[in-house]
Design an enzyme around this catalytic site. Structure first.
Site, PDB file in Angstrom:
ATOM      1  N   GLY A  10      10.634   4.527  11.469  1.00 57.11           N
ATOM      2  CA  GLY A  10       9.490   4.364  10.578  1.00 57.11           C
ATOM      3  C   GLY A  10       8.662   5.630  10.450  1.00 57.11           C
ATOM      4  O   GLY A  10       8.793   6.572  11.249  1.00 57.11           O
ATOM      5  N   GLN A  11       7.787   5.633   9.450  1.00 60.78           N
ATOM      6  CA  GLN A  11       6.994   6.829   9.164  1.00 60.78           C
ATOM      7  C   GLN A  11       6.106   7.235  10.339  1.00 60.78           C
ATOM      8  O   GLN A  11       6.099   8.400  10.751  1.00 60.78           O
ATOM      9  CB  GLN A  11       6.111   6.577   7.937  1.00 60.78           C
ATOM     10  CG  GLN A  11       6.875   6.286   6.672  1.00 60.78           C
ATOM     11  CD  GLN A  11       5.926   6.113   5.507  1.00 60.78           C
ATOM     12  OE1 GLN A  11       5.391   7.071   4.982  1.00 60.78           O
ATOM     13  NE2 GLN A  11       5.688   4.863   5.106  1.00 60.78           N
ATOM     14  N   VAL A  12       5.351   6.285  10.874  1.00 57.40           N
ATOM     15  CA  VAL A  12       4.433   6.600  11.971  1.00 57.40           C
ATOM     16  C   VAL A  12       5.211   6.967  13.225  1.00 57.40           C
ATOM     17  O   VAL A  12       4.873   7.916  13.937  1.00 57.40           O
ATOM     18  CB  VAL A  12       3.467   5.429  12.228  1.00 57.40           C
ATOM     19  CG1 VAL A  12       2.589   5.698  13.451  1.00 57.40           C
ATOM     20  CG2 VAL A  12       2.585   5.190  10.999  1.00 57.40           C
ATOM     21  N   ALA A  59       7.140  -2.564  12.700  1.00 56.24           N
ATOM     22  CA  ALA A  59       6.514  -3.626  11.907  1.00 56.24           C
ATOM     23  C   ALA A  59       7.413  -4.001  10.744  1.00 56.24           C
ATOM     24  O   ALA A  59       8.309  -3.232  10.361  1.00 56.24           O
ATOM     25  CB  ALA A  59       5.152  -3.181  11.373  1.00 56.24           C
ATOM     26  N   HIS A  60       7.170  -5.176  10.205  1.00 53.09           N
ATOM     27  CA  HIS A  60       7.774  -5.573   8.927  1.00 53.09           C
ATOM     28  C   HIS A  60       6.789  -5.080   7.866  1.00 53.09           C
ATOM     29  O   HIS A  60       5.723  -5.662   7.673  1.00 53.09           O
ATOM     30  CB  HIS A  60       7.919  -7.095   8.867  1.00 53.09           C
ATOM     31  CG  HIS A  60       8.649  -7.601   7.656  1.00 53.09           C
ATOM     32  ND1 HIS A  60       8.235  -7.337   6.369  1.00 53.09           N
ATOM     33  CD2 HIS A  60       9.776  -8.365   7.533  1.00 53.09           C
ATOM     34  CE1 HIS A  60       9.054  -7.908   5.508  1.00 53.09           C
ATOM     35  NE2 HIS A  60      10.002  -8.536   6.190  1.00 53.09           N
ATOM     36  N   THR A  61       7.134  -3.988   7.175  1.00 49.82           N
ATOM     37  CA  THR A  61       6.189  -3.341   6.259  1.00 49.82           C
ATOM     38  C   THR A  61       6.574  -3.489   4.787  1.00 49.82           C
ATOM     39  O   THR A  61       5.879  -2.938   3.929  1.00 49.82           O
ATOM     40  CB  THR A  61       6.075  -1.840   6.580  1.00 49.82           C
ATOM     41  OG1 THR A  61       7.379  -1.244   6.511  1.00 49.82           O
ATOM     42  CG2 THR A  61       5.482  -1.616   7.967  1.00 49.82           C
ATOM     43  N   THR A 100      -3.494  -2.897   9.295  1.00 49.81           N
ATOM     44  CA  THR A 100      -3.531  -2.520   7.885  1.00 49.81           C
ATOM     45  C   THR A 100      -4.816  -2.925   7.179  1.00 49.81           C
ATOM     46  O   THR A 100      -5.482  -3.896   7.578  1.00 49.81           O
ATOM     47  CB  THR A 100      -2.331  -3.183   7.161  1.00 49.81           C
ATOM     48  OG1 THR A 100      -2.408  -2.934   5.745  1.00 49.81           O
ATOM     49  CG2 THR A 100      -2.332  -4.691   7.367  1.00 49.81           C
ATOM     50  N   ASP A 101      -5.126  -2.207   6.113  1.00 43.25           N
ATOM     51  CA  ASP A 101      -6.224  -2.571   5.213  1.00 43.25           C
ATOM     52  C   ASP A 101      -5.958  -3.882   4.488  1.00 43.25           C
ATOM     53  O   ASP A 101      -6.878  -4.513   3.963  1.00 43.25           O
ATOM     54  CB  ASP A 101      -6.433  -1.461   4.176  1.00 43.25           C
ATOM     55  CG  ASP A 101      -5.157  -1.133   3.408  1.00 43.25           C
ATOM     56  OD1 ASP A 101      -4.163  -0.755   4.057  1.00 43.25           O
ATOM     57  OD2 ASP A 101      -5.142  -1.255   2.173  1.00 43.25           O
ATOM     58  N   TYR A 124       2.252 -10.429   4.117  1.00 42.79           N
ATOM     59  CA  TYR A 124       2.181  -9.241   4.977  1.00 42.79           C
ATOM     60  C   TYR A 124       0.806  -9.131   5.629  1.00 42.79           C
ATOM     61  O   TYR A 124       0.692  -8.967   6.849  1.00 42.79           O
ATOM     62  CB  TYR A 124       2.485  -7.985   4.157  1.00 42.79           C
ATOM     63  CG  TYR A 124       2.207  -6.699   4.896  1.00 42.79           C
ATOM     64  CD1 TYR A 124       3.026  -6.283   5.939  1.00 42.79           C
ATOM     65  CD2 TYR A 124       1.115  -5.900   4.558  1.00 42.79           C
ATOM     66  CE1 TYR A 124       2.758  -5.107   6.630  1.00 42.79           C
ATOM     67  CE2 TYR A 124       0.849  -4.720   5.233  1.00 42.79           C
ATOM     68  CZ  TYR A 124       1.677  -4.332   6.272  1.00 42.79           C
ATOM     69  OH  TYR A 124       1.409  -3.170   6.951  1.00 42.79           O
TER      70      TYR A 124
END
Length: 288
Positions: A10-12, A59-61, A100-101, A124
């Protein structure tokens, strides 16, 4: 220090793997090694490793996809973090978890504080809120870091999609009525390392829930315009951008119109300074 990082591609996670070099003995478990969709495996895996710090970047993103697979989204985003919090508490290890926001409905005029009421509009968002609540129910040492509009040079994200579409098409319509802060995964990783250093040096702030996003604000159209400007500066021809309302671009999952997060508490309690989204975007693009 033995650090366990959950999530590999993942990105993070990709940025954390770079930022945590030299911080300790880092063990990275991806889906192949530990699938959070199978929560019954989590406890024995983590207990065997006995980490001194757990970072959950898995995470499931897939926001729209989650609408059609809510059970999977809740298993990964809610059940698994709760189990991780339990094991972390048993080991006496802090847990750092990202949220998340999208836990907010976006109806508020001002940027959201940690104390503001949540009201997620999507599966989500509901699954991520349930994950926060599961961790908080356990207690123990934890940091839940809500962020927004994450992008990087890895995986699937708005930056990479725009870079491609801006060069493929003559014109491109982008939503202009959703406001937030595009946040580079590198910013999240760098801030996480600062938090770890403060904890390790005995200067930790209070554990709990914090907002962590880039400073300043824009719309998706504004973000796309900044990406287009960078491509033009490289001498590339780019599509003409057209602003549109969310109503003209329906998606399976509804997004909040206001995704702005007030991050002042993180800066006050943990002395973490966050860059503007413009400065972070320049830093990200300079690396490519």
């Amino acid at each position: 220090m033995k650090i366990l990082l959950l999530g590999q591609h993942g990105q993070v996670s990709q940025e954390l793997q770079r930022a945590l070099q030299g911080a300790g003995k880092l063990t990275v478990l991806g889906r192949e090694q530990l699938d959070l969709a199978q929560p019954e495996l989590i406890r024995q895996h983590v207990q065997r490793l006995r980490p001194e710090l757990i970072i959950n970047a898995a995470a499931h993103t897939a926001v729209d996809q989650a609408e059609s697979e809510p059970e999977l989204a809740f298993t990964i985003n809610a059940t698994a973090p709760g189990i991780l919090a339990e094991v972390a508490a048993e080991l006496g290890a802090p847990l750092i978890h990202y949220s998340t926001d999208y836990v907010f409905d976006g109806s508020q005029a001002a940027p959201y504080r940690e104390s503001d009421s949540t009201n997620p509009l999507s599966v989500y968002g509901r699954s991520k809120l349930a994950g926060e609540q599961a961790i908080q129910a356990v207690g123990g040492m934890h940091l839940i870091l809500r962020t927004s509009w994450v992008y990087s040079q890895h995986g699937k994200n708005f930056l990479l999609t725009m870079q491609r579409l801006l060069q493929e098409r003559e014109s491109l319509s982008v939503v202009d009525d959703q406001i937030g802060a595009p946040t580079w995964a590198g910013t999240i990783a760098q801030a996480t390392v600062q938090l770890i250093k403060h904890w390790r040096s005995g200067h930790a702030g209070p554990w709990g829930l914090y907002h962590l996003s880039a400073q300043d604000e824009t719309s998706w159209f504004g973000f796309a315009s900044a990406i287009a400007a960078h491509l033009r500066n490289q001498g590339k021809r780019v599509a003409t951008l057209q602003p549109i309302p969310s109503s003209a671009y329906p998606t399976p999952a509804q997004r909040p119109l206001n995704s702005r997060l007030d991050c002042s508490r993180l800066q006050q309690d943990w002395q973490v300074q966050l860059p503007t989204w413009q400065a972070a975007l320049e830093q990200c693009l300079a690396r490519s």
